[in-house]
Design a protein around this motif. Structure first.
Motif, PDB file in Angstrom:
ATOM      1  N   GLU A 194      -3.716  18.613  12.313  1.00  0.00           N
ATOM      2  CA  GLU A 194      -3.320  18.458  10.917  1.00  0.00           C
ATOM      3  C   GLU A 194      -3.428  16.987  10.538  1.00  0.00           C
ATOM      4  OE1 GLU A 194       0.512  20.225  11.595  1.00  0.00           O
ATOM      5  OE2 GLU A 194      -0.048  21.935  10.361  1.00  0.00           O
ATOM      6  N   VAL A 195      -3.645  16.735   9.248  1.00  0.00           N
ATOM      7  CA  VAL A 195      -3.928  15.390   8.759  1.00  0.00           C
ATOM      8  C   VAL A 195      -2.848  14.937   7.777  1.00  0.00           C
ATOM      9  CG1 VAL A 195      -5.592  14.035   7.405  1.00  0.00           C
ATOM     10  CG2 VAL A 195      -6.410  15.722   9.049  1.00  0.00           C
ATOM     11  N   LEU A 196      -2.485  13.669   7.858  1.00  0.00           N
ATOM     12  CA  LEU A 196      -1.587  13.071   6.873  1.00  0.00           C
ATOM     13  C   LEU A 196      -2.407  12.766   5.621  1.00  0.00           C
ATOM     14  CD1 LEU A 196       0.543  10.710   9.080  1.00  0.00           C
ATOM     15  CD2 LEU A 196       1.437  12.300   7.394  1.00  0.00           C
ATOM     16  N   SER A 197      -2.433  13.692   4.691  1.00  0.00           N
ATOM     17  CA  SER A 197      -3.262  13.548   3.494  1.00  0.00           C
ATOM     18  C   SER A 197      -2.683  12.562   2.498  1.00  0.00           C
ATOM     19  CB  SER A 197      -3.427  14.900   2.805  1.00  0.00           C
ATOM     20  OG  SER A 197      -4.092  15.783   3.658  1.00  0.00           O
ATOM     21  N   SER A 198      -1.363  12.476   2.451  1.00  0.00           N
ATOM     22  CA  SER A 198      -0.717  11.574   1.503  1.00  0.00           C
ATOM     23  C   SER A 198       0.525  10.967   2.150  1.00  0.00           C
ATOM     24  CB  SER A 198      -0.329  12.337   0.235  1.00  0.00           C
ATOM     25  OG  SER A 198       0.397  11.516  -0.652  1.00  0.00           O
ATOM     26  N   VAL A 199       0.659   9.664   2.004  1.00  0.00           N
ATOM     27  CA  VAL A 199       1.854   8.952   2.453  1.00  0.00           C
ATOM     28  C   VAL A 199       2.234   8.004   1.318  1.00  0.00           C
ATOM     29  CG1 VAL A 199       2.871   7.411   4.179  1.00  0.00           C
ATOM     30  CG2 VAL A 199       1.075   9.020   4.858  1.00  0.00           C
ATOM     31  N   THR A 200       3.401   8.232   0.737  1.00  0.00           N
ATOM     32  CA  THR A 200       3.897   7.349  -0.307  1.00  0.00           C
ATOM     33  C   THR A 200       5.336   6.970   0.015  1.00  0.00           C
ATOM     34  OG1 THR A 200       4.657   9.158  -1.720  1.00  0.00           O
ATOM     35  CG2 THR A 200       2.409   8.351  -2.091  1.00  0.00           C
ATOM     36  N   TRP A 201       5.784   5.876  -0.578  1.00  0.00           N
ATOM     37  CA  TRP A 201       7.134   5.422  -0.274  1.00  0.00           C
ATOM     38  C   TRP A 201       7.676   4.550  -1.396  1.00  0.00           C
ATOM     39  CZ3 TRP A 201       8.013   0.128   0.399  1.00  0.00           C
ATOM     40  CH2 TRP A 201       6.864  -0.664   0.515  1.00  0.00           C
ATOM     41  N   GLU A 202       8.977   4.466  -1.400  1.00  0.00           N
ATOM     42  CA  GLU A 202       9.692   3.553  -2.278  1.00  0.00           C
ATOM     43  C   GLU A 202      10.721   2.864  -1.401  1.00  0.00           C
ATOM     44  OE1 GLU A 202      10.131   5.526  -6.504  1.00  0.00           O
ATOM     45  OE2 GLU A 202      10.673   6.935  -4.915  1.00  0.00           O
ATOM     46  N   LEU A 262      10.327   7.740   2.333  1.00  0.00           N
ATOM     47  CA  LEU A 262       8.923   8.010   2.627  1.00  0.00           C
ATOM     48  C   LEU A 262       8.649   9.490   2.390  1.00  0.00           C
ATOM     49  CD1 LEU A 262       6.520   6.394   4.325  1.00  0.00           C
ATOM     50  CD2 LEU A 262       7.083   8.161   5.971  1.00  0.00           C
ATOM     51  N   ARG A 263       7.517   9.774   1.754  1.00  0.00           N
ATOM     52  CA  ARG A 263       7.108  11.158   1.492  1.00  0.00           C
ATOM     53  C   ARG A 263       5.713  11.377   2.085  1.00  0.00           C
ATOM     54  NH1 ARG A 263       8.991   8.717  -2.815  1.00  0.00           N
ATOM     55  NH2 ARG A 263      11.019   9.364  -3.599  1.00  0.00           N
ATOM     56  N   VAL A 323       0.853  -1.188   0.000  1.00  0.00           N
ATOM     57  CA  VAL A 323       0.000   0.000   0.000  1.00  0.00           C
ATOM     58  C   VAL A 323       0.893   1.244   0.000  1.00  0.00           C
ATOM     59  CG1 VAL A 323      -1.697   1.307   1.343  1.00  0.00           C
ATOM     60  CG2 VAL A 323      -1.823  -1.197   1.256  1.00  0.00           C
ATOM     61  N   GLY A 324       0.599   2.175  -0.892  1.00  0.00           N
ATOM     62  CA  GLY A 324       1.301   3.454  -0.906  1.00  0.00           C
ATOM     63  C   GLY A 324       2.646   3.443  -1.600  1.00  0.00           C
ATOM     64  N   ARG A 325       3.026   2.330  -2.170  1.00  0.00           N
ATOM     65  CA  ARG A 325       4.333   2.250  -2.816  1.00  0.00           C
ATOM     66  C   ARG A 325       4.286   2.989  -4.140  1.00  0.00           C
ATOM     67  NH1 ARG A 325       8.060  -2.842  -2.687  1.00  0.00           N
ATOM     68  NH2 ARG A 325       9.991  -1.750  -3.033  1.00  0.00           N
ATOM     69  N   GLY A 326       5.267   3.831  -4.352  1.00  0.00           N
ATOM     70  CA  GLY A 326       5.380   4.583  -5.591  1.00  0.00           C
ATOM     71  C   GLY A 326       5.765   6.017  -5.303  1.00  0.00           C
ATOM     72  N   PRO A 327       6.210   6.709  -6.311  1.00  0.00           N
ATOM     73  CA  PRO A 327       6.640   8.094  -6.100  1.00  0.00           C
ATOM     74  C   PRO A 327       5.450   9.004  -5.777  1.00  0.00           C
ATOM     75  CG  PRO A 327       6.632   7.574  -8.424  1.00  0.00           C
ATOM     76  CD  PRO A 327       6.317   6.298  -7.695  1.00  0.00           C
TER      77      PRO A 327
END
Length: 173
Positions: free
Chosen positions: A67-75, A52-53, A20-24
């Motif tokens: 505040e909310v973590l609206s986006s979490v992505t990672w490689e 992680l971004r 889940v969330g993998r990708g740029p």
């Protein structure tokens, strides 16, 4: 192996195969007032890596002040434990208030310190959801750093974003 251990093993394998969330991250221009953070963490013991971004935004609902973590992505690359744990963490914290994400990170750290015993509170284990699949991992000190890699990256990314101005952040693994 017990049925519970088999289920936990399957959760880890599923997240490792279909993370889940993998990708740029694709954030051309963050919304006004948004905070952006990135963290690259390496486990020097085994070579696992994760970048992680995060995107932290103001709450959408008037009743929420955090505040909310609206986006979490990672490689990343590495063992199935590090990759699956980062995937589970992404699933758990995406869309959550920063304070809740930090609470979950604290619970996961506590789980990793349990040496296979799990958490004392059933409510805390329920809050961790699929992350409880890593209970068995906490029996093996060499694997704990693998499981914590994405969670350490989360704390660091939050600190780098400015979302944690007064909180002490764990140093990298």
């Amino acid at each position: 192996m017990s049925a519970l251990e088999q289920m936990y093993q399957q959760v880890i394998l599923d997240h490792a195969k279909r993370p889940v969330g993998r990708g740029p991250a694709i954030i051309a221009e963050p919304p006004a007032g948004a905070l952006v953070g990135e963290s690259h963490q390496v486990n020097p013991t085994c070579g696992d890596e994760v970048t992680l971004r995060i995107l932290v935004t103001e709450p959408v609902e008037a009743t929420t002040v955090a505040e909310v973590l609206s986006s979490v992505t990672w490689e990343g690359q590495g063992c199935s434990i590090s990759q699956a744990s980062t995937s589970v963490m992404t699933q758990l914290v995406s869309g959550e208030p920063v304070t809740e994400a930090l609470h979950l990170a604290d619970l996961f750290s506590e789980l990793m310190a349990s040496r296979g015993k799990g958490l004392a509170s059933e409510d805390d284990e329920d809050a961790l959801g699929d992350a409880t699949a890593f209970t068995g991992t906490s029996k093996y000190p060499a694997r704990i750093k693998c499981a914590l890699l994405g969670w350490v990256a989360l704390r660091d990314a939050l600190a780098r974003s400015g979302a944690l101005p007064h909180r002490v952040v764990e140093q990298g693994t």
